[in-house]
Write an enzyme that holds these catalytic residues in place. Structure first.
Site, PDB file in Angstrom:
ATOM      1  N   CYS A  83     -46.926 -86.566  25.592  1.00 21.51           N
ATOM      2  CA  CYS A  83     -47.681 -87.560  26.262  1.00 21.51           C
ATOM      3  C   CYS A  83     -47.025 -88.440  27.312  1.00 21.51           C
ATOM      4  O   CYS A  83     -47.447 -89.226  28.071  1.00 21.51           O
ATOM      5  CB  CYS A  83     -48.268 -88.529  25.451  1.00 21.51           C
ATOM      6  SG  CYS A  83     -49.472 -87.664  23.989  1.00 21.51           S
ATOM      7  N   HIS A 138     -49.466 -95.566  27.886  1.00 27.03           N
ATOM      8  CA  HIS A 138     -50.205 -94.578  27.548  1.00 27.03           C
ATOM      9  C   HIS A 138     -51.269 -95.056  26.383  1.00 27.03           C
ATOM     10  O   HIS A 138     -51.079 -95.667  25.600  1.00 27.03           O
ATOM     11  CB  HIS A 138     -49.300 -93.473  26.664  1.00 27.03           C
ATOM     12  CG  HIS A 138     -49.852 -92.330  26.110  1.00 27.03           C
ATOM     13  ND1 HIS A 138     -50.711 -91.742  26.466  1.00 27.03           N
ATOM     14  CD2 HIS A 138     -49.674 -91.908  24.660  1.00 27.03           C
ATOM     15  CE1 HIS A 138     -51.264 -90.751  25.571  1.00 27.03           C
ATOM     16  NE2 HIS A 138     -50.295 -90.988  24.442  1.00 27.03           N
ATOM     17  N   ASN A 197     -57.324 -90.465  23.912  1.00 29.97           N
ATOM     18  CA  ASN A 197     -56.018 -90.207  24.423  1.00 29.97           C
ATOM     19  C   ASN A 197     -56.028 -88.642  25.318  1.00 29.97           C
ATOM     20  O   ASN A 197     -56.289 -87.756  24.692  1.00 29.97           O
ATOM     21  CB  ASN A 197     -55.241 -89.768  23.092  1.00 29.97           C
ATOM     22  CG  ASN A 197     -53.895 -89.652  23.263  1.00 29.97           C
ATOM     23  OD1 ASN A 197     -53.485 -89.117  24.442  1.00 29.97           O
ATOM     24  ND2 ASN A 197     -52.976 -89.693  22.147  1.00 29.97           N
TER      25      ASN A 197
HETATM   26  O1  UT7 Z   1     -50.487 -89.663  22.088  1.00 36.63           O
HETATM   27  C1  UT7 Z   1     -49.303 -89.673  20.910  1.00 36.63           C
HETATM   28  C2  UT7 Z   1     -49.868 -88.873  19.760  1.00 36.63           C
HETATM   29  N1  UT7 Z   1     -50.717 -89.455  18.731  1.00 36.63           N
HETATM   30  C3  UT7 Z   1     -50.741 -90.748  18.313  1.00 36.63           C
HETATM   31  O2  UT7 Z   1     -50.622 -91.733  18.887  1.00 36.63           O
HETATM   32  C4  UT7 Z   1     -51.453 -90.885  17.068  1.00 36.63           C
HETATM   33  C5  UT7 Z   1     -50.975 -92.021  16.426  1.00 36.63           C
HETATM   34  N2  UT7 Z   1     -51.746 -92.222  15.111  1.00 36.63           N
HETATM   35  C6  UT7 Z   1     -52.941 -92.629  15.034  1.00 36.63           C
HETATM   36  O3  UT7 Z   1     -53.670 -92.846  15.894  1.00 36.63           O
HETATM   37  C7  UT7 Z   1     -53.580 -92.857  13.552  1.00 36.63           C
HETATM   38  O4  UT7 Z   1     -52.469 -92.658  12.830  1.00 36.63           O
HETATM   39  C8  UT7 Z   1     -54.982 -92.020  13.502  1.00 36.63           C
HETATM   40  C9  UT7 Z   1     -55.893 -92.444  14.216  1.00 36.63           C
HETATM   41  C10 UT7 Z   1     -54.745 -90.678  13.735  1.00 36.63           C
HETATM   42  C11 UT7 Z   1     -55.249 -92.085  12.130  1.00 36.63           C
HETATM   43  O5  UT7 Z   1     -55.409 -93.533  11.618  1.00 36.63           O
HETATM   44  P1  UT7 Z   1     -54.557 -93.935  10.299  1.00 36.63           P
HETATM   45  O6  UT7 Z   1     -55.331 -95.320  10.139  1.00 36.63           O
HETATM   46  O7  UT7 Z   1     -53.232 -93.649  10.203  1.00 36.63           O
HETATM   47  O8  UT7 Z   1     -55.333 -93.365   9.178  1.00 36.63           O
HETATM   48  P2  UT7 Z   1     -54.614 -92.547   7.880  1.00 36.63           P
HETATM   49  O9  UT7 Z   1     -54.493 -91.100   8.335  1.00 36.63           O
HETATM   50  O10 UT7 Z   1     -53.757 -93.537   7.246  1.00 36.63           O
HETATM   51  O11 UT7 Z   1     -55.949 -92.359   6.829  1.00 36.63           O
HETATM   52  C12 UT7 Z   1     -56.078 -93.782   6.344  1.00 36.63           C
HETATM   53  C13 UT7 Z   1     -57.576 -93.331   5.599  1.00 36.63           C
HETATM   54  C14 UT7 Z   1     -57.582 -92.131   4.903  1.00 36.63           C
HETATM   55  O12 UT7 Z   1     -58.465 -92.134   3.514  1.00 36.63           O
HETATM   56  P3  UT7 Z   1     -57.874 -92.543   2.068  1.00 36.63           P
HETATM   57  O13 UT7 Z   1     -56.567 -91.731   1.538  1.00 36.63           O
HETATM   58  O14 UT7 Z   1     -56.978 -93.877   2.271  1.00 36.63           O
HETATM   59  O15 UT7 Z   1     -58.832 -92.667   1.262  1.00 36.63           O
HETATM   60  C15 UT7 Z   1     -58.088 -90.886   5.654  1.00 36.63           C
HETATM   61  O16 UT7 Z   1     -58.659 -89.964   4.790  1.00 36.63           O
HETATM   62  O17 UT7 Z   1     -58.707 -92.950   6.690  1.00 36.63           O
HETATM   63  C16 UT7 Z   1     -59.056 -91.459   6.330  1.00 36.63           C
HETATM   64  N3  UT7 Z   1     -59.389 -91.095   7.553  1.00 36.63           N
HETATM   65  C17 UT7 Z   1     -60.563 -91.007   8.167  1.00 36.63           C
HETATM   66  N4  UT7 Z   1     -61.948 -91.489   7.955  1.00 36.63           N
HETATM   67  C18 UT7 Z   1     -62.875 -91.502   8.881  1.00 36.63           C
HETATM   68  C19 UT7 Z   1     -58.421 -90.419   8.386  1.00 36.63           C
HETATM   69  N5  UT7 Z   1     -59.074 -89.903   9.496  1.00 36.63           N
HETATM   70  C20 UT7 Z   1     -60.453 -90.341   9.407  1.00 36.63           C
HETATM   71  C21 UT7 Z   1     -61.607 -90.004  10.196  1.00 36.63           C
HETATM   72  N6  UT7 Z   1     -63.036 -90.693   9.846  1.00 36.63           N
HETATM   73  N7  UT7 Z   1     -61.507 -89.522  11.324  1.00 36.63           N
END
Ligand code: UT7
Length: 336
Positions: free
Chosen positions: A121, A263, A293
């Protein structure tokens, strides 16, 4: 023409962008996997992303070509005027030749140096800094820097890949830099970094050997693997440090910068930076709601939209900021 006087000014002479017509909305994703529009909007700020049509032959090459054509037209130049073309992408069509060479052919030819650059990115901001150095040193007069990505091709579209599927979209953006007699134009300060110890947080494995120990599963081959939480933490911290570091190098306060073009990775990361520097909403551009993204394409797409809307123009100070896989991070503060 590939030589000129040293330390010339560098003008941002033209920009262009392209996004495919196809769109995947959060509601479309709801039908394919265990997620919801509300969750995606709240956790990322994304409503929809564009998707390249494989049936119509859309790919990094075609998207990069269209964005480049538009940037060249905007600058009033052709490919024969270029000394160098840099294509930032994680999706080069082939290992050889570079996709950049094929973009040159599509644009009408010429003998510009042409290369692909991979910094995930951060790629376009890396490319911008390299290109600006080539022009300001007098080595080159006119350089085209493109960011183009086809990430929907490498995301898993079932619930096991939902963190990645919801984030990424396809598109391309481009900018033309030209040598200018006014030495005050161009980069005021720039920063480029990497930390290879973090590569495991975001990678696209080609075969079994590419996986960190214990991570291999057959279905993952060829698909993006991301530790979203780890990248998020890295990004929030790095974004703010990078902006401060760049402002300090330029001896400027955030309030003296007219626009932050960052970004588009997650609205929460962008808002954390905005709050940290006390920026008004209209000084940190956000379009992640419409594109998701788009990796190396995200910053030049923002730039083109802002220029076309008259919100970024000559006389302003603008900071470009990006971070991504590698891990990599980079900034570029410009006097336009
Ligand atoms: O360009 C550079 C590359 N990447 C990035 O910048 C990505 C940076 N990271 C992020 O944007 C975030 O980490 C994500 C959007 C990918 C994920 O969001 P998060 O708030 O970090 O979620 P998490 O992985 O910590 O998961 C929190 C909860 C989990 O449930 P429990 O375990 O708390 O019950 C996940 O299972 O949210 C759940 N979850 C979802 N629920 C619905 C994770 N992904 C999803 C989803 N829909 N798509």
């Amino acid at each position: 023409m590939t030589t000129g006087p040293a330390t010339t000014g560098v003008r941002l002479a033209g920009t262009g962008m392209y996004v495919p017509e196809g769109i995947i909305s959060n509601h479309d994703l709801e039908k394919r996997m265990d997620t919801s529009n509300e969750w995606i909007l709240q956790r990322t700020g994304i409503s929809e992303r564009h998707i390249a049509s494989l049936e119509d032959g859309e790919c990094v090459l075609t998207m990069a070509t269209t964005a480049a054509e538009r940037a060249l037209a905007d600058a009033g130049l052709t490919s024969h005027d270029l000394d160098m073309l840099v294509l930032a992408t994680v999706g080069s069509e082939m290992a050889c030749p570079s996709t950049a060479c094929r973009v040159m052919e599509n644009l009408g030819g010429g003998n510009a140096a042409a290369l692909d650059l991979t910094a995930a990115c951060s790629g376009w901001v890396y490319g911008l800094n390299l290109a600006q150095s080539m022009v300001s040193s007098g080595a080159h007069q006119r350089v085209l820097v493109i960011g183009a990505e086809h990430l929907t091709k490498v995301v898993e579209r079932s619930t096991r890949g939902r963190g990645v599927s919801i984030l990424f979209g396809d598109g391309a953006g481009a900018a033309v830099l030209t040598a200018d007699a006014d030495p005050s134009l161009g980069v005021i300060a720039q920063r480029m970094y990497s930390d290879g110890s973090g590569w495991r947080e975001l990678y696209i494995p080609r075969d079994e050997r590419d996986f960190p120990e214990g991570e291999y599963e057959e279905w993952k081959v060829g698909l993006m693997q991301m530790n979203g939480r780890a990248v998020f933490k890295f990004a929030v911290k790095t974004f703010c440090e990078l902006i401060k570091d760049t402002l300090d190098a330029a001896k400027l306060d955030a309030s003296e910068v007219d626009m932050f073009i960052c970004h588009q990775s997650n609205i929460r990361i962008l808002e954390a930076a905005r709050e940290r520097f006390g920026l008004p909403e209209d000084k940190l551009y956000i379009n992640i709601d419409r594109y998701g993204n788009t990796s190396a394409a995200s910053v030049p797409i923002c730039l083109d939209e802002l220029r076309k809307a008259g919100r970024v123009k000559a006389g302003q100070k603008v900071m470009f900021v990006a971070f991504g896989g590698g891990l990599t991070w980079a900034s570029s503060l410009w006097q336009l």
